[in-house]
Write a protein that holds these residues in place. Structure first.
Motif, PDB file in Angstrom:
ATOM      1  N   GLN A   5       0.822  -1.204   0.000  1.00  0.00           N
ATOM      2  CA  GLN A   5       0.000   0.000   0.000  1.00  0.00           C
ATOM      3  C   GLN A   5       0.857   1.254   0.000  1.00  0.00           C
ATOM      4  N   THR A   6       0.373   2.274  -0.715  1.00  0.00           N
ATOM      5  CA  THR A   6       1.034   3.582  -0.678  1.00  0.00           C
ATOM      6  C   THR A   6       0.698   4.268   0.636  1.00  0.00           C
ATOM      7  N   ALA A   7       1.401   5.364   0.909  1.00  0.00           N
ATOM      8  CA  ALA A   7       1.157   6.115   2.143  1.00  0.00           C
ATOM      9  C   ALA A   7      -0.277   6.633   2.189  1.00  0.00           C
ATOM     10  N   ASN A   8      -0.786   7.119   1.058  1.00  0.00           N
ATOM     11  CA  ASN A   8      -2.160   7.647   1.015  1.00  0.00           C
ATOM     12  C   ASN A   8      -3.174   6.535   1.234  1.00  0.00           C
ATOM     13  N   GLU A   9      -2.925   5.387   0.616  1.00  0.00           N
ATOM     14  CA  GLU A   9      -3.842   4.254   0.788  1.00  0.00           C
ATOM     15  C   GLU A   9      -3.848   3.787   2.244  1.00  0.00           C
ATOM     16  N   LEU A  10      -2.673   3.760   2.832  1.00  0.00           N
ATOM     17  CA  LEU A  10      -2.569   3.349   4.227  1.00  0.00           C
ATOM     18  C   LEU A  10      -3.294   4.330   5.139  1.00  0.00           C
ATOM     19  N   SER A  11      -3.157   5.624   4.853  1.00  0.00           N
ATOM     20  CA  SER A  11      -3.831   6.651   5.644  1.00  0.00           C
ATOM     21  C   SER A  11      -5.347   6.543   5.515  1.00  0.00           C
ATOM     22  N   ASP A  12      -5.829   6.304   4.301  1.00  0.00           N
ATOM     23  CA  ASP A  12      -7.277   6.142   4.088  1.00  0.00           C
ATOM     24  C   ASP A  12      -7.800   4.906   4.832  1.00  0.00           C
ATOM     25  N   TYR A  13      -7.010   3.840   4.773  1.00  0.00           N
ATOM     26  CA  TYR A  13      -7.404   2.612   5.456  1.00  0.00           C
ATOM     27  C   TYR A  13      -7.459   2.831   6.969  1.00  0.00           C
ATOM     28  N   TYR A  14      -6.501   3.566   7.489  1.00  0.00           N
ATOM     29  CA  TYR A  14      -6.479   3.884   8.910  1.00  0.00           C
ATOM     30  C   TYR A  14      -7.719   4.676   9.318  1.00  0.00           C
ATOM     31  N   PHE A 329      -7.203 -11.584   8.712  1.00  0.00           N
ATOM     32  CA  PHE A 329      -5.817 -11.220   8.402  1.00  0.00           C
ATOM     33  C   PHE A 329      -5.232 -11.950   7.191  1.00  0.00           C
ATOM     34  N   ALA A 330      -6.107 -12.517   6.366  1.00  0.00           N
ATOM     35  CA  ALA A 330      -5.633 -13.158   5.137  1.00  0.00           C
ATOM     36  C   ALA A 330      -4.911 -12.127   4.264  1.00  0.00           C
ATOM     37  N   GLY A 331      -3.684 -12.429   3.893  1.00  0.00           N
ATOM     38  CA  GLY A 331      -2.920 -11.514   3.042  1.00  0.00           C
ATOM     39  C   GLY A 331      -2.306 -10.347   3.786  1.00  0.00           C
ATOM     40  N   LYS A 332      -2.423 -10.338   5.109  1.00  0.00           N
ATOM     41  CA  LYS A 332      -1.876  -9.236   5.900  1.00  0.00           C
ATOM     42  C   LYS A 332      -0.753  -9.753   6.806  1.00  0.00           C
ATOM     43  N   ASP A 333       0.319  -9.013   6.844  1.00  0.00           N
ATOM     44  CA  ASP A 333       1.469  -9.396   7.669  1.00  0.00           C
ATOM     45  C   ASP A 333       1.432  -8.575   8.959  1.00  0.00           C
ATOM     46  N   VAL A 334       0.499  -8.931   9.849  1.00  0.00           N
ATOM     47  CA  VAL A 334       0.241  -8.110  11.030  1.00  0.00           C
ATOM     48  C   VAL A 334       0.391  -8.890  12.338  1.00  0.00           C
ATOM     49  N   VAL A 335      -0.072 -10.130  12.339  1.00  0.00           N
ATOM     50  CA  VAL A 335      -0.096 -10.895  13.582  1.00  0.00           C
ATOM     51  C   VAL A 335       0.049 -12.385  13.278  1.00  0.00           C
ATOM     52  N   GLU A 336       0.678 -13.100  14.194  1.00  0.00           N
ATOM     53  CA  GLU A 336       0.739 -14.555  14.145  1.00  0.00           C
ATOM     54  C   GLU A 336       0.036 -15.098  15.380  1.00  0.00           C
ATOM     55  N   ILE A 410      -6.136  -4.985  16.686  1.00  0.00           N
ATOM     56  CA  ILE A 410      -4.813  -5.383  16.191  1.00  0.00           C
ATOM     57  C   ILE A 410      -4.497  -4.619  14.905  1.00  0.00           C
ATOM     58  N   ASP A 411      -5.443  -4.591  14.012  1.00  0.00           N
ATOM     59  CA  ASP A 411      -5.247  -3.915  12.724  1.00  0.00           C
ATOM     60  C   ASP A 411      -5.089  -2.406  12.919  1.00  0.00           C
ATOM     61  N   TYR A 412      -5.954  -1.848  13.731  1.00  0.00           N
ATOM     62  CA  TYR A 412      -5.981  -0.396  13.972  1.00  0.00           C
ATOM     63  C   TYR A 412      -4.653   0.092  14.558  1.00  0.00           C
ATOM     64  N   ILE A 413      -4.186  -0.551  15.608  1.00  0.00           N
ATOM     65  CA  ILE A 413      -2.944  -0.126  16.264  1.00  0.00           C
ATOM     66  C   ILE A 413      -1.732  -0.401  15.368  1.00  0.00           C
ATOM     67  N   SER A 414      -1.759  -1.518  14.642  1.00  0.00           N
ATOM     68  CA  SER A 414      -0.629  -1.857  13.763  1.00  0.00           C
ATOM     69  C   SER A 414      -0.477  -0.831  12.647  1.00  0.00           C
ATOM     70  N   VAL A 415      -1.595  -0.410  12.065  1.00  0.00           N
ATOM     71  CA  VAL A 415      -1.544   0.618  11.003  1.00  0.00           C
ATOM     72  C   VAL A 415      -1.094   1.952  11.593  1.00  0.00           C
ATOM     73  N   GLN A 416      -1.613   2.265  12.759  1.00  0.00           N
ATOM     74  CA  GLN A 416      -1.229   3.509  13.426  1.00  0.00           C
ATOM     75  C   GLN A 416       0.283   3.544  13.653  1.00  0.00           C
ATOM     76  N   LYS A 417       0.854   2.434  14.094  1.00  0.00           N
ATOM     77  CA  LYS A 417       2.297   2.366  14.311  1.00  0.00           C
ATOM     78  C   LYS A 417       3.067   2.591  13.025  1.00  0.00           C
ATOM     79  N   ARG A 418       2.579   2.016  11.948  1.00  0.00           N
ATOM     80  CA  ARG A 418       3.274   2.134  10.669  1.00  0.00           C
ATOM     81  C   ARG A 418       3.211   3.584  10.152  1.00  0.00           C
ATOM     82  N   LEU A 419       2.103   4.216  10.409  1.00  0.00           N
ATOM     83  CA  LEU A 419       1.960   5.601   9.934  1.00  0.00           C
ATOM     84  C   LEU A 419       2.850   6.544  10.723  1.00  0.00           C
ATOM     85  N   THR A 420       3.110   6.222  11.975  1.00  0.00           N
ATOM     86  CA  THR A 420       3.882   7.137  12.811  1.00  0.00           C
ATOM     87  C   THR A 420       5.369   6.772  12.916  1.00  0.00           C
ATOM     88  N   SER A 421       5.731   5.658  12.326  1.00  0.00           N
ATOM     89  CA  SER A 421       7.125   5.220  12.419  1.00  0.00           C
ATOM     90  C   SER A 421       7.975   5.820  11.275  1.00  0.00           C
TER      91      SER A 421
END
Length: 421
Positions: A5-14, A329-336, A410-421
């Protein structure tokens, strides 16, 4: 959330995730899956046990000993016979306790280590190895007793034995290791035969090193693939270290946690040592409860049949968790997550630095889970990526709702971390 995902796509998803989360805050749940306790349906399975003592003969052990009276410090014969089957020991290698295996663990540590230290002039500290993630109550007890805890990585087959052997060979202050060998709390792994043999035979600088073997989930299978760690006491005897093994189990998650029976399996020397310490505390535990359990559970085969009824209640809950996480989480690298074959927990491994915030986010919308990193010594996990789920006490309907919230957070916080890192 795909990695491409691009930064804009990630932001929209968040933003979409945040909207869903805000909706949860306005309509919070009230669900608690913090602790691995049996559900009401599971407790009902053992209710017939409560009426089993009704004739004069029911109050006699071995036909002559009145179990309503004082005595039988290490337990009645019939209870020792049952637990010697479960723990695979000789009769004189069993001590029957009250309703808590934790209290027996505390008694063992005091009997073998703390009293020895108090009677000597040694200033040596006491240290325990703590495979992690592990059982938070083990760590809380150890910390409370003033014992230093050393975290050890827990792998798919047990603790990192290279690290364990290196440490115990060079430090006489390391007096023990905590182990949950079958369906480990919280990851659900079962120790391999090789790990058990290494624990039994390894060289230790401390002459009184002990293995606290908490076999809490010895018979708690979820399906046909029944796992079981190798018998530690047998392995220690073969390695000529018979006093190293201290094995514990209880009926806490077999019958009633508040009114169960616990047992210690160990060498005759250790049983005598612990019994001596126990003699200053009690003349004997609840023998009526011991007899009720014997009459209800009877033998190893009857225990297995009883636990199949538990599995019928529990298995759908574990399957639901797996399906929910898989679908979301199919297709998402977020949690095991783990897929245990038994026990009481599912362990989530999140992205580093996310677990504490995920648990906090869940609390705000009414879903209580075990505190992040509670399954590490001193509650400290440098990766902050560990969450334990305990699905047993809630209904399938409530668990379904809880999992919707958990997946979102899990998804919400993980995306938030990626946007702020």
């Amino acid at each position: 959330m795909k990695m491409t995902q691009t930064a804009n796509e990630l932001s929209d998803y968040y933003d979409r995730l945040k909207t869903k989360y805000v909706d949860f805050t306005e309509h919070p749940l009230n669900l608690n899956i913090k602790r691995g306790i049996p559900s009401k349906e599971q407790l009902q399975l053992s209710e017939p046990m409560l009426g089993l003592l009704s004739t004069p003969e029911d109050f006699l052990s071995q036909g002559t000993i009145d179990i309503r009276n004082y005595g039988e410090l290490t337990g009645i014969y019939e209870a020792k016979k049952l637990f010697s089957e479960l723990l695979e020991t000789e009769m004189d290698e069993i001590l029957i306790g009250g309703n808590s295996s934790l209290s027996l663990m505390h008694l063992v540590i005091v009997s073998k280590l703390l009293n020895r230290k108090a009677e000597s002039s040694s200033k040596e500290s006491i240290k325990f190895l703590c495979p992690s993630p592990g059982y938070d109550r083990h760590f809380a007890m150890t910390e409370n007793l003033g014992i230093e805890m050393i975290p050890i990585e827990l792998n798919e087959t047990g603790p990192d034995m290279d690290e364990v052997k290196k440490l115990v060979a060079n430090d006489s202050a390391i007096k023990g290791i905590w182990c949950v060998p079958t369906y480990s709390n919280p990851t659900g792994i079962t120790y391999s035969d090789d790990v058990v043999d290494q624990l039994a035979s390894m060289e230790t600088k401390s002459e009184d090193f002990m293995i606290l073997w908490d076999n809490a989930y010895l018979v708690h299978h979820l399906g046909e693939d029944k796992q079981s760690a190798k018998n530690l006491l047998t392995a220690c005897k073969k390695a000529k270290n018979p006093d190293r093994a201290l094995m514990f189990c209880s009926t806490s998650k077999i019958t009633f946690p508040g009114a169960g029976v616990a047992a210690l399996g160990a060498s005759k020397k250790n049983i005598d040592l612990v019994a001596k310490e126990l003699s200053y505390q009690t003349i004997g535990f609840d023998k009526l409860n011991q007899m009720r359990h014997v009459k209800f559970l009877k033998d190893k085969n009857q225990v297995a049949q009883h636990m199949e009824k538990h599995a019928e209640i529990l298995k759908p809950k574990f399957e639901l968790i797996h399906q929910k996480l898989t679908d979301y989480f199919a297709g998402k690298d977020v949690v095991e997550w783990t897929e245990p074959k038994g026990g009481y927990f599912v362990h989530l491994t999140t992205e580093n630095g996310c677990a504490t915030e995920i648990v906090a986010a869940l609390a705000k919308i009414g879903v209580a889970v075990t505190e992040a990193s509670a399954t590490y010594p001193y509650g400290h996990n440098p990766n902050d990526n560990s969450i334990r789920l305990a699905p047993t006490p809630v209904s399938l309907v409530d668990l379904d709702a809880a999992m919707d919230a958990i997946c979102l957070c899990i998804d919400y916080i993980s995306v938030q971390k990626r946007l702020t890192s």
